[in-house]
Scaffold this active site. Structure first.
Site, short mmCIF file in Angstrom:
data_model
loop_
_atom_site.label_atom_id
_atom_site.label_comp_id
_atom_site.label_asym_id
_atom_site.label_seq_id
_atom_site.Cartn_x
_atom_site.Cartn_y
_atom_site.Cartn_z
N ASP A 96 9.87 -45.82 -18.37
CA ASP A 96 9.83 -46.88 -19.37
C ASP A 96 10.29 -48.16 -18.68
O ASP A 96 11.34 -48.18 -18.03
CB ASP A 96 10.79 -46.52 -20.52
CG ASP A 96 10.66 -47.49 -21.68
OD1 ASP A 96 10.48 -48.71 -21.45
OD2 ASP A 96 10.74 -47.03 -22.83
N ASP A 118 0.98 -53.22 -25.12
CA ASP A 118 0.98 -52.88 -26.55
C ASP A 118 1.51 -54.06 -27.36
O ASP A 118 2.54 -54.64 -27.00
CB ASP A 118 1.85 -51.63 -26.79
CG ASP A 118 1.27 -50.40 -26.12
OD1 ASP A 118 0.04 -50.39 -25.87
OD2 ASP A 118 2.02 -49.44 -25.83
N GLU A 193 -9.28 -51.28 -17.77
CA GLU A 193 -10.05 -50.43 -18.67
C GLU A 193 -10.17 -51.06 -20.06
O GLU A 193 -11.26 -51.12 -20.64
CB GLU A 193 -9.32 -49.10 -18.78
CG GLU A 193 -10.25 -47.95 -19.00
CD GLU A 193 -9.61 -46.68 -18.47
OE1 GLU A 193 -9.72 -46.43 -17.27
OE2 GLU A 193 -8.99 -45.99 -19.28
N1 SAM Z 1 -3.13 -51.70 -18.55
C1 SAM Z 1 -4.14 -50.78 -19.01
C2 SAM Z 1 -5.41 -51.51 -19.31
O1 SAM Z 1 -5.38 -52.75 -19.42
O2 SAM Z 1 -6.46 -50.86 -19.41
C3 SAM Z 1 -3.65 -49.98 -20.24
C4 SAM Z 1 -3.35 -50.77 -21.47
S1 SAM Z 1 -2.64 -49.78 -22.77
C5 SAM Z 1 -2.97 -50.68 -24.22
C6 SAM Z 1 -0.89 -50.08 -22.57
C7 SAM Z 1 -0.23 -49.08 -21.65
O3 SAM Z 1 1.12 -49.46 -21.45
C8 SAM Z 1 -0.19 -47.67 -22.20
O4 SAM Z 1 -0.66 -46.76 -21.23
C9 SAM Z 1 1.29 -47.45 -22.53
O5 SAM Z 1 1.67 -46.09 -22.44
C10 SAM Z 1 1.97 -48.32 -21.49
N2 SAM Z 1 3.31 -48.77 -21.89
C11 SAM Z 1 3.65 -49.26 -23.10
N3 SAM Z 1 4.96 -49.58 -23.12
C12 SAM Z 1 5.45 -49.27 -21.89
C13 SAM Z 1 6.74 -49.35 -21.31
N4 SAM Z 1 7.79 -49.79 -22.00
N5 SAM Z 1 6.88 -48.97 -20.02
C14 SAM Z 1 5.82 -48.49 -19.32
N6 SAM Z 1 4.58 -48.37 -19.83
C15 SAM Z 1 4.38 -48.77 -21.09
#
Ligand code: SAM
Length: 214
Positions: A96, A118, A193
């Protein structure tokens, strides 16, 4: 991102040489792990890793670390990574981002990418947004003086929030656009993606680049 439990993902991650488990032990020593002095750039919330894999292929003289919170997502990036053992400049951490300062020391990171983070639309969750002042101050503690943060999203409310958050936190907006693909900044852009998915739906892609020194 909709999450489905992927069977065996924790075991796959535990066994993979490309996923660094004891990241705290490598704090301040990532260059040793990569075996060279090249700059280190990170993507936080890399999802299935499409963007960071292409960045690593395109820029062999930069080391990349992809960070993802969920095993079930990270394992997809790991599958792709494992098929390209010739890439010497790409590692992953399952963590995280809240704990990012446990993995990197002051000035250790040359650049940070945040792609389609997110949105956490409810006000009471705004502190969880990866561009909130709380997260920016964490990045401040690991990013080199001249390091940049590059943030892309199709979510206009999150983009507005992020610009405000950056200014409020004393960062400089180096450049910003609300239509990346139609702008001068699109040259050399590597799509994520989510970027592919949302731009195919007709959504405009916003991007800001911020720094602390200009
Ligand atoms: N970056 C990729 C893209 O643009 O295709 C994925 C976007 S996806 C909406 C957001 C990603 O961020 C998810 O895989 C989620 O699990 C990860 N994520 C969200 N909060 C996070 C955190 N606090 N630490 C690490 N990863 C996180």
């Amino acid at each position: 991102m909709r999450l489905r439990n992927v069977r065996g993902s924790r075991e796959t991650i535990a066994e993979s040489e490309y996923c660094i488990k004891d990241y705290e032990g490598h704090k301040g020593k990532w260059k040793e792990l990569f075996g060279n002095d090249n700059p280190i750039m990170i993507e936080i919330g890399m999802g299935k890793g499409t963007f960071i894999m292409e960045m690593a292929r395109t820029n062999p003289d930069i080391n990349y670390v992809g960070i993802e919170k969920y095993s079930s997502v990270l394992v997809r990036a790991l599958e792709k990574r494992t098929n390209e053992p010739e890439l010497r400049n790409l590692l992953f951490i399952r963590m995280d981002a809240e704990f990012i300062e446990d993995a990197f020391s002051k000035d250790e990171v040359a650049g940070i990418y945040l792609n389609f983070s997110d949105p956490w639309p409810k006000d009471r969750h705004s502190g969880r947004r990866l561009t909130s002042p709380k997260f920016l101050s964490r990045y401040d503690n690991i990013l080199a003086k001249d390091g940049l943060i590059t943030f892309k999203t199709d979510n206009v409310s999150l983009f507005d929030f992020s610009l405000e958050s950056a200014k409020e936190s004393g960062w400089t907006i180096v450049n910003e656009t609300r239509d990346l693909h139609g702008s001068v900044y699109n040259e050399g852009n590597i799509m994520t993606e989510y970027e592919k998915k949302f731009s195919e739906l007709g959504n405009k892609i916003c991007r800001m680049v911020i720094s602390r020194h200009f």
